[in-house]
Write a protein that holds these residues in place. Structure first.
Motif, PDB file in Angstrom:
ATOM      1  N   ILE A 174       0.841  -1.205   0.000  1.00  0.00           N
ATOM      2  CA  ILE A 174       0.000   0.000   0.000  1.00  0.00           C
ATOM      3  C   ILE A 174       0.870   1.246   0.000  1.00  0.00           C
ATOM      4  O   ILE A 174       0.563   2.237  -0.670  1.00  0.00           O
ATOM      5  N   GLN A 175       1.988   1.185   0.747  1.00  0.00           N
ATOM      6  CA  GLN A 175       2.928   2.309   0.784  1.00  0.00           C
ATOM      7  C   GLN A 175       3.454   2.616  -0.621  1.00  0.00           C
ATOM      8  O   GLN A 175       3.516   3.777  -1.045  1.00  0.00           O
ATOM      9  N   ILE A 176       3.810   1.582  -1.354  1.00  0.00           N
ATOM     10  CA  ILE A 176       4.326   1.763  -2.718  1.00  0.00           C
ATOM     11  C   ILE A 176       3.231   2.326  -3.633  1.00  0.00           C
ATOM     12  O   ILE A 176       3.502   3.160  -4.507  1.00  0.00           O
ATOM     13  N   SER A 177       1.975   1.885  -3.435  1.00  0.00           N
ATOM     14  CA  SER A 177       0.875   2.396  -4.265  1.00  0.00           C
ATOM     15  C   SER A 177       0.664   3.896  -4.033  1.00  0.00           C
ATOM     16  O   SER A 177       0.327   4.632  -4.964  1.00  0.00           O
ATOM     17  N   ILE A 178       0.872   4.368  -2.795  1.00  0.00           N
ATOM     18  CA  ILE A 178       0.765   5.803  -2.516  1.00  0.00           C
ATOM     19  C   ILE A 178       1.866   6.562  -3.246  1.00  0.00           C
ATOM     20  O   ILE A 178       1.639   7.637  -3.821  1.00  0.00           O
ATOM     21  N   LEU A 179       3.071   5.993  -3.245  1.00  0.00           N
ATOM     22  CA  LEU A 179       4.178   6.612  -3.975  1.00  0.00           C
ATOM     23  C   LEU A 179       3.856   6.721  -5.460  1.00  0.00           C
ATOM     24  O   LEU A 179       4.075   7.766  -6.085  1.00  0.00           O
ATOM     25  N   VAL A 180       3.322   5.657  -6.035  1.00  0.00           N
ATOM     26  CA  VAL A 180       2.957   5.661  -7.455  1.00  0.00           C
ATOM     27  C   VAL A 180       1.919   6.745  -7.736  1.00  0.00           C
ATOM     28  O   VAL A 180       2.008   7.473  -8.734  1.00  0.00           O
ATOM     29  N   LEU A 181       0.925   6.874  -6.844  1.00  0.00           N
ATOM     30  CA  LEU A 181      -0.119   7.888  -7.025  1.00  0.00           C
ATOM     31  C   LEU A 181       0.478   9.295  -6.983  1.00  0.00           C
ATOM     32  O   LEU A 181       0.138  10.144  -7.821  1.00  0.00           O
ATOM     33  N   VAL A 182       1.379   9.554  -6.034  1.00  0.00           N
ATOM     34  CA  VAL A 182       2.020  10.873  -5.927  1.00  0.00           C
ATOM     35  C   VAL A 182       2.851  11.167  -7.174  1.00  0.00           C
ATOM     36  O   VAL A 182       2.820  12.288  -7.704  1.00  0.00           O
ATOM     37  N   ILE A 183       3.579  10.164  -7.671  1.00  0.00           N
ATOM     38  CA  ILE A 183       4.397  10.351  -8.877  1.00  0.00           C
ATOM     39  C   ILE A 183       3.516  10.655 -10.082  1.00  0.00           C
ATOM     40  O   ILE A 183       3.818  11.541 -10.896  1.00  0.00           O
ATOM     41  N   ILE A 184       2.401   9.931 -10.214  1.00  0.00           N
ATOM     42  CA  ILE A 184       1.485  10.150 -11.337  1.00  0.00           C
ATOM     43  C   ILE A 184       0.938  11.572 -11.327  1.00  0.00           C
ATOM     44  O   ILE A 184       0.872  12.239 -12.366  1.00  0.00           O
ATOM     45  N   TYR A 185       0.570  12.046 -10.115  1.00  0.00           N
ATOM     46  CA  TYR A 185       0.025  13.410 -10.041  1.00  0.00           C
ATOM     47  C   TYR A 185       1.116  14.459 -10.261  1.00  0.00           C
ATOM     48  O   TYR A 185       0.921  15.430 -11.005  1.00  0.00           O
ATOM     49  N   ALA A 186       2.269  14.262  -9.622  1.00  0.00           N
ATOM     50  CA  ALA A 186       3.340  15.264  -9.702  1.00  0.00           C
ATOM     51  C   ALA A 186       3.891  15.406 -11.117  1.00  0.00           C
ATOM     52  O   ALA A 186       4.283  16.501 -11.536  1.00  0.00           O
ATOM     53  N   THR A 187       3.933  14.308 -11.863  1.00  0.00           N
ATOM     54  CA  THR A 187       4.484  14.333 -13.223  1.00  0.00           C
ATOM     55  C   THR A 187       3.417  14.490 -14.295  1.00  0.00           C
ATOM     56  O   THR A 187       3.743  14.522 -15.485  1.00  0.00           O
TER      57      THR A 187
END
Length: 333
Positions: free
Chosen positions: A258-271
């Protein structure tokens, strides 16, 4: 202190898409329904973990369960902050109270929203580290997690997030109104929001890289030592202990995912990979954040036989077994 006029607040930008609004309503309804059960259940599980610690039950007084207790306080506070600070005012519940508190409410919510995210990441890292050390170094595990070192680990769970959250006080906040007669707290500066997302993304990336490397090393060492298992009575006793450790390791692995999925979500939004609007991002983030903060009691219930047994005994649903001292097998080192 005068109450801010609701209609003087700027209107938050919304997509106006019927499908988006319907999806948001469905997700938030399901989310809140799960919260209504999860919140009291988590408090119940935490109470029994504290009860077991107070009674000195060995299996539930280990460093892992002590870390789970401190993690529970962070998770419960995260859930409360999310609903009292974001969801309820967004739905128009208690709007006058939030308008009266105005900037104090906005700063308090945003501080704990960002601080708790870092605290949760540190909790997951320490729980995973504890499980990895328990499986790789069973004979040294107890010495590695002595009371003094455990206190340092608990401080690491809290201090980085609480200190990093202070950065949120260096920007002005603004309450916005929405179509539900609710209020939404946000930072005024878009640049500041971008900086926060960049810092959060970098921090989550470092944590996730550490976790992935630790798990890869664990799998390598387990595969390397798999040929050393012998069919002796001692080895079988060790295997039973190992099985319990692996179950708790699986539990921590789910939270890491779940921690990694949050990172992926933040990267998708930030980029801007998927061109996420801010409302859609917050909808997804709040849903995953609820899952992140509320999944631990269910994992403890499923994977910890000792905790489940203790709860049944304390509720009077199961009798405690009395084992003769002559039948107890002690496994050292």
């Amino acid at each position: 202190m005068a109450v801010t006029d609701f209609y003087s607040l700027p209107l938050v930008t919304q997509s106006g898409d019927y499908t988006q609004e319907t999806l948001e309503k469905v997700v938030e309804t399901v989310q809140f329904s799960i919260f209504c059960f999860t919140f009291p259940f988590y408090i119940l599980v935490t109470y029994f973990m504290l009860d077991a610690l107070h009674r000195g039950i060995d299996e539930l007084s280990t460093p892992f369960f002590r870390l789970c207790i401190t993690t529970a306080f962070i998770d419960i506070w995260t859930l409360l902050n999310n609903y009292l600070g974001a969801m309820f005012p967004k739905w128009g519940w208690g709007t006058r109270v939030y308008l009266f508190l105005d900037g104090y409410y906005a700063h308090t919510y945003l501080y704990f929203a960002w601080a708790s995210g870092i605290c949760q990441a540190m909790c997951v890292s320490l729980l995973a580290t504890n499980r990895v050390s328990a499986i790789l170094f069973p004979s040294k595990h107890t010495r590695m997690w002595t009371s003094s070192r455990l206190r340092i680990a608990i401080a690491i769970q809290f201090l980085p997030g609480l200190l990093a959250g202070i950065a949120t006080f260096f920007n002005e906040t603004q309450l916005y109104r929405n179509s539900k007669n609710g209020v939404v707290p946000r930072f005024k500066s878009e640049i500041f929001i971008g900086v926060l997302f960049g810092i959060a993304g970098l921090f989550l990336a470092i944590v996730c890289i550490y976790l992935i490397l630790a798990y890869c090393y664990l799998l390598f060492m387990l595969r390397k030592s798999s040929n050393a298992i012998k069919s002796s009575h001692f080895a079988k006793s060790r295997a039973v202990i190992k099985k319990k450790e692996v179950k708790l390791f699986i539990m921590s692995s789910i939270t890491v995912t779940i921690q990694i999925s949050i990172l992926v979500l933040v990267i998708i939004y930030a980029t801007s990979l998927l061109n996420f609007p801010l409302d859609t991002f917050y909808l997804c983030y709040n849903a995953i954040s609820d899952l992140y903060a509320g999944i631990n009691p269910y994992l403890l219930w499923i994977f910890s036989d000792s905790l489940r047994k203790h709860i049944f005994i304390r509720l009077g649903l199961k009798k405690r077994r009395r084992v003769a001292s002559s039948s107890v097998v002690t496994v050292n080192q």
